[in-house]
Design a protein around this motif. Structure first.
Motif, PDB file in Angstrom:
ATOM      1  N   UNK A  32      56.406  52.045  78.059  1.00 39.17           N
ATOM      2  CA  UNK A  32      55.142  51.600  77.458  1.00 39.17           C
ATOM      3  C   UNK A  32      54.043  51.580  78.512  1.00 39.17           C
ATOM      4  N   UNK A  33      54.424  51.277  79.745  1.00 46.12           N
ATOM      5  CA  UNK A  33      53.453  51.092  80.823  1.00 46.12           C
ATOM      6  C   UNK A  33      53.103  52.385  81.552  1.00 46.12           C
ATOM      7  N   UNK A  34      54.035  53.319  81.616  1.00 45.35           N
ATOM      8  CA  UNK A  34      53.815  54.523  82.417  1.00 45.35           C
ATOM      9  C   UNK A  34      54.647  55.682  81.898  1.00 45.35           C
ATOM     10  N   UNK A  35      54.201  56.911  82.238  1.00 44.93           N
ATOM     11  CA  UNK A  35      54.969  58.105  81.889  1.00 44.93           C
ATOM     12  C   UNK A  35      55.714  58.665  83.094  1.00 44.93           C
ATOM     13  N   UNK A  36      55.502  58.088  84.266  1.00 51.11           N
ATOM     14  CA  UNK A  36      56.139  58.562  85.489  1.00 51.11           C
ATOM     15  C   UNK A  36      57.634  58.222  85.460  1.00 51.11           C
ATOM     16  N   UNK A  37      58.526  59.227  85.474  1.00 54.75           N
ATOM     17  CA  UNK A  37      59.971  58.952  85.347  1.00 54.75           C
ATOM     18  C   UNK A  37      60.529  58.127  86.506  1.00 54.75           C
ATOM     19  N   UNK A  38      59.981  58.317  87.704  1.00 51.69           N
ATOM     20  CA  UNK A  38      60.478  57.540  88.850  1.00 51.69           C
ATOM     21  C   UNK A  38      60.118  56.068  88.708  1.00 51.69           C
ATOM     22  N   UNK A  39      58.878  55.814  88.304  1.00 45.58           N
ATOM     23  CA  UNK A  39      58.449  54.428  88.100  1.00 45.58           C
ATOM     24  C   UNK A  39      59.249  53.790  86.972  1.00 45.58           C
ATOM     25  N   UNK A  40      59.486  54.539  85.901  1.00 50.64           N
ATOM     26  CA  UNK A  40      60.284  54.034  84.773  1.00 50.64           C
ATOM     27  C   UNK A  40      61.675  53.643  85.253  1.00 50.64           C
ATOM     28  N   UNK A  41      62.284  54.498  86.093  1.00 47.10           N
ATOM     29  CA  UNK A  41      63.633  54.224  86.600  1.00 47.10           C
ATOM     30  C   UNK A  41      63.655  52.927  87.415  1.00 47.10           C
ATOM     31  N   UNK A  42      62.684  52.772  88.322  1.00 50.92           N
ATOM     32  CA  UNK A  42      62.639  51.567  89.162  1.00 50.92           C
ATOM     33  C   UNK A  42      62.382  50.326  88.306  1.00 50.92           C
ATOM     34  N   UNK A  43      61.413  50.434  87.384  1.00 52.78           N
ATOM     35  CA  UNK A  43      61.089  49.293  86.527  1.00 52.78           C
ATOM     36  C   UNK A  43      62.286  48.898  85.667  1.00 52.78           C
ATOM     37  N   UNK A  44      62.974  49.888  85.100  1.00 53.66           N
ATOM     38  CA  UNK A  44      64.136  49.600  84.251  1.00 53.66           C
ATOM     39  C   UNK A  44      65.237  48.907  85.055  1.00 53.66           C
ATOM     40  N   UNK A  45      65.427  49.349  86.314  1.00 57.62           N
ATOM     41  CA  UNK A  45      66.430  48.712  87.177  1.00 57.62           C
ATOM     42  C   UNK A  45      66.078  47.250  87.438  1.00 57.62           C
ATOM     43  N   UNK A  46      64.796  46.973  87.698  1.00 50.69           N
ATOM     44  CA  UNK A  46      64.374  45.601  87.977  1.00 50.69           C
ATOM     45  C   UNK A  46      64.367  44.739  86.722  1.00 50.69           C
ATOM     46  N   UNK A  47      64.112  45.345  85.570  1.00 49.54           N
ATOM     47  CA  UNK A  47      64.163  44.598  84.306  1.00 49.54           C
ATOM     48  C   UNK A  47      65.573  44.068  84.056  1.00 49.54           C
ATOM     49  N   UNK A  48      66.594  44.794  84.549  1.00 44.42           N
ATOM     50  CA  UNK A  48      67.975  44.302  84.442  1.00 44.42           C
ATOM     51  C   UNK A  48      68.110  42.959  85.157  1.00 44.42           C
ATOM     52  N   UNK A  49      67.562  42.870  86.365  1.00 41.25           N
ATOM     53  CA  UNK A  49      67.613  41.605  87.105  1.00 41.25           C
ATOM     54  C   UNK A  49      66.803  40.524  86.391  1.00 41.25           C
ATOM     55  N   UNK A  50      65.678  40.923  85.822  1.00 39.15           N
ATOM     56  CA  UNK A  50      64.872  39.975  85.062  1.00 39.15           C
ATOM     57  C   UNK A  50      65.664  39.428  83.876  1.00 39.15           C
ATOM     58  N   UNK A  51      66.424  40.308  83.219  1.00 40.20           N
ATOM     59  CA  UNK A  51      67.256  39.874  82.091  1.00 40.20           C
ATOM     60  C   UNK A  51      68.310  38.872  82.552  1.00 40.20           C
ATOM     61  N   UNK A  52      68.867  39.106  83.739  1.00 39.76           N
ATOM     62  CA  UNK A  52      69.926  38.231  84.241  1.00 39.76           C
ATOM     63  C   UNK A  52      69.408  36.833  84.571  1.00 39.76           C
ATOM     64  N   UNK A  53      68.148  36.729  85.054  1.00 38.86           N
ATOM     65  CA  UNK A  53      67.679  35.376  85.378  1.00 38.86           C
ATOM     66  C   UNK A  53      67.007  34.683  84.204  1.00 38.86           C
ATOM     67  N   UNK A  54      67.077  35.264  83.019  1.00 38.56           N
ATOM     68  CA  UNK A  54      66.539  34.587  81.839  1.00 38.56           C
ATOM     69  C   UNK A  54      67.221  33.248  81.597  1.00 38.56           C
ATOM     70  N   UNK A  55      68.516  33.189  81.844  1.00 36.49           N
ATOM     71  CA  UNK A  55      69.278  31.974  81.552  1.00 36.49           C
ATOM     72  C   UNK A  55      68.887  30.838  82.507  1.00 36.49           C
ATOM     73  N   UNK A  56      68.910  31.125  83.803  1.00 38.51           N
ATOM     74  CA  UNK A  56      68.558  30.082  84.766  1.00 38.51           C
ATOM     75  C   UNK A  56      67.084  29.702  84.642  1.00 38.51           C
ATOM     76  N   UNK A  57      66.225  30.684  84.339  1.00 35.53           N
ATOM     77  CA  UNK A  57      64.803  30.397  84.181  1.00 35.53           C
ATOM     78  C   UNK A  57      64.565  29.484  82.978  1.00 35.53           C
ATOM     79  N   UNK A  58      65.267  29.760  81.879  1.00 32.90           N
ATOM     80  CA  UNK A  58      65.119  28.938  80.671  1.00 32.90           C
ATOM     81  C   UNK A  58      65.574  27.503  80.933  1.00 32.90           C
ATOM     82  N   UNK A  59      66.675  27.351  81.663  1.00 29.75           N
ATOM     83  CA  UNK A  59      67.192  26.007  81.943  1.00 29.75           C
ATOM     84  C   UNK A  59      66.236  25.246  82.851  1.00 29.75           C
ATOM     85  N   UNK A  60      65.778  25.904  83.938  1.00 32.08           N
ATOM     86  CA  UNK A  60      64.967  25.166  84.906  1.00 32.08           C
ATOM     87  C   UNK A  60      63.608  24.766  84.327  1.00 32.08           C
TER      88      UNK A  60
END
Length: 469
Positions: A357-385
């Motif tokens: 949605x943010x960019x058409x650059x495949x390299x940027x998409x790859x990096x962003x998608x990788x970091x979104x995985x980490x963002x998904x993982x800290x959803x639980x601790x973020x919600x609790x804190x």
């Protein structure tokens, strides 16, 4: 406008029925807060889009200005959040006439805090030089900040009045005014950016002045509503004039300042990580910014739930029902965790389409998608804190909360992220992944420590109530 009814008889219901009732009352408070928060976020998005249409220089000036004024805004408004639990406890206790005097002192505090924040923005130019900002951008950035600064006292007044309304269980006025502010921001941006009705064309700088006007309109609108609406009459908010009373203001500061520092610490750690990632190249920075923007939007819902939990806990304590306060905190955390399960699942499944949605650059998409995985993982601790922090505000337990938050983010999360991402102390440097892994560690520690603190605070209130009875 909405009001959540107090139902002490709920303790006689079955546990599933009590959970459903508390969940319903929590959402009645939280949904308008969520909409109001999204409207505020959308104003920043509108500023960026409209400034970007003028040119990259205008967009850069607005972006730089935001990086300076938003942390100041969070520190200021966080400090004023002490108003919510103070009002909620008095409302829960039925001591409505005591709300007005507290709010009037909070407004004096807002005046001082707002003027300090204004002075900080007006004196921000040395920071831009320290950041080695392009000299061509410093001028427009400071002009943008001058516009924003003229509206900060209004933001401070508005925030106290909003906390007052939230504290008595009426969260819809802020929602309505937030949506009205968003609707007003667009034509005002157009007038100030391009120059109409006798106003000179200011480019992206005009966004700052448009935002300031919106801030004043929202503050005056909420003041007028609370002055005349019947629901606020018993609180006697504007029935008289009070000079500043330092003992009362000092008590507000003792609760609010730790909140402001904790909120500032949480937001600033993301800014520091962005600076550390800046050395890894434009593509990595772009991917990081996409993941961070997604995380910020998703975070609005548990953050709003935390604000609603503050009200529910505060009102229950005002009614001398510490067990109900603990129950409200538990339902709030359970609701936040359920949301985290949903948000994490969607982020994992749709990480690449979201990045696209943010960019058409495949390299940027790859990096962003990788970091979104980490963002998904800290959803639980973020919600609790964030929910635990909201409940602790309801208990007016903020000083230890601040210390724990600072230690988790700056004493654990940032050092671990730096070691994993940018050094070979713990193996090969992992780049942005290591820094985000540090965020997960920091947020998880914050969630654990704040949960333990909340449990102890709840038990202490129950013991005090039992001994007093």
């Amino acid at each position: 406008m909405n009001s959540v009814p107090d139902q002490p008889a709920a303790v006689s219901l079955t546990r599933p029925a009590r959970v459903r009732l508390e969940f319903k009352n929590l959402l009645a408070l939280a949904v308008p807060i969520i909409i109001a928060q999204l409207a505020t976020t959308a104003m920043g998005f509108v500023d960026a889009v409209m400034a970007g249409r003028v040119g990259p220089k205008d967009l850069a000036a607005v972006a730089l200005g935001n990086s300076i004024w938003v942390p100041v805004f969070l520190l200021m408004t966080g400090t004023l959040l002490a108003t919510t639990p103070k009002v909620a406890q008095r409302f829960g206790a039925g001591k409505h006439s005591e709300i007005g005097p507290i709010v009037r002192q909070a407004l004096w505090l807002a005046l001082v805090v707002g003027l300090i924040a204004t002075a900080m923005l007006l004196a921000a130019e040395p920071i831009l030089h320290l950041m080695k900002v392009d000299p061509e951008l410093i001028g427009p950035c400071m002009q943008y900040l001058h516009g924003i600064a003229s509206g900060l006292p209004a933001v401070a007044f508005y925030h106290v009045l909003r906390c007052t309304s939230d504290g008595i269980g009426r969260t819809r006025p802020a929602m309505v005014l937030g949506l009205c502010g968003l609707a007003l921001n667009i034509p005002l941006n157009y007038i100030f950016i391009y120059g109409h009705f006798g106003v000179p064309a200011m480019g992206g700088v005009g966004c700052g002045w448009a935002t300031a006007i919106v801030m004043w309109v929202m503050a005056l609108g909420l003041a007028g509503y609370e002055r005349w609406a019947p629901a606020y009459r018993s609180s006697e908010l504007f029935s008289r004039f009070d000079w500043p009373q330092w003992p009362v203001i000092k008590r507000l500061l003792s609760i609010g300042l730790p909140i402001g520092i904790a909120v500032f610490a949480e937001s600033s750690i993301f800014a520091v990580i962005a600076l550390l990632i800046g050395s890894l190249g434009a593509t990595v920075v772009a991917g990081h910014q996409i993941a961070l923007n997604v995380s910020s939007l998703v975070f609005m819902i548990p953050y709003s739930l935390g604000m609603a939990v503050t009200v529910r806990v505060g009102q229950a304590l005002g009614r001398e029902e510490p067990r109900e306060a603990r129950f409200a905190a538990g339902v709030g955390m359970g609701t936040a965790l359920a949301y985290a399960c949903l948000s994490a699942s969607l982020m994992l499944l749709l990480r690449e389409p979201i990045a696209a949605i943010y960019t058409a650059d495949p390299t940027v998409i790859h990096i962003a998608a990788m970091l979104i995985v980490y963002s998904a993982l800290f959803q639980f601790s973020d919600a609790i804190q964030v929910t635990a922090a909201g409940a602790l505000r309801g208990y007016q337990d903020t000083r230890v909360t601040m210390i724990l938050t600072l230690f988790a983010y700056w004493g654990i999360g940032l050092p671990v992220g730096y070691a994993l991402g940018l050094t070979d102390w713990l193996g090969e440097p992992r780049g942005p992944s290591g820094l985000w892994q540090g965020l997960i560690v920091g947020l998880s520690c914050a969630a654990l420590m704040l949960s333990i603190r909340l449990t102890r605070s709840a038990r202490k209130r129950i013991r005090i109530s039992r001994s007093a009875g």
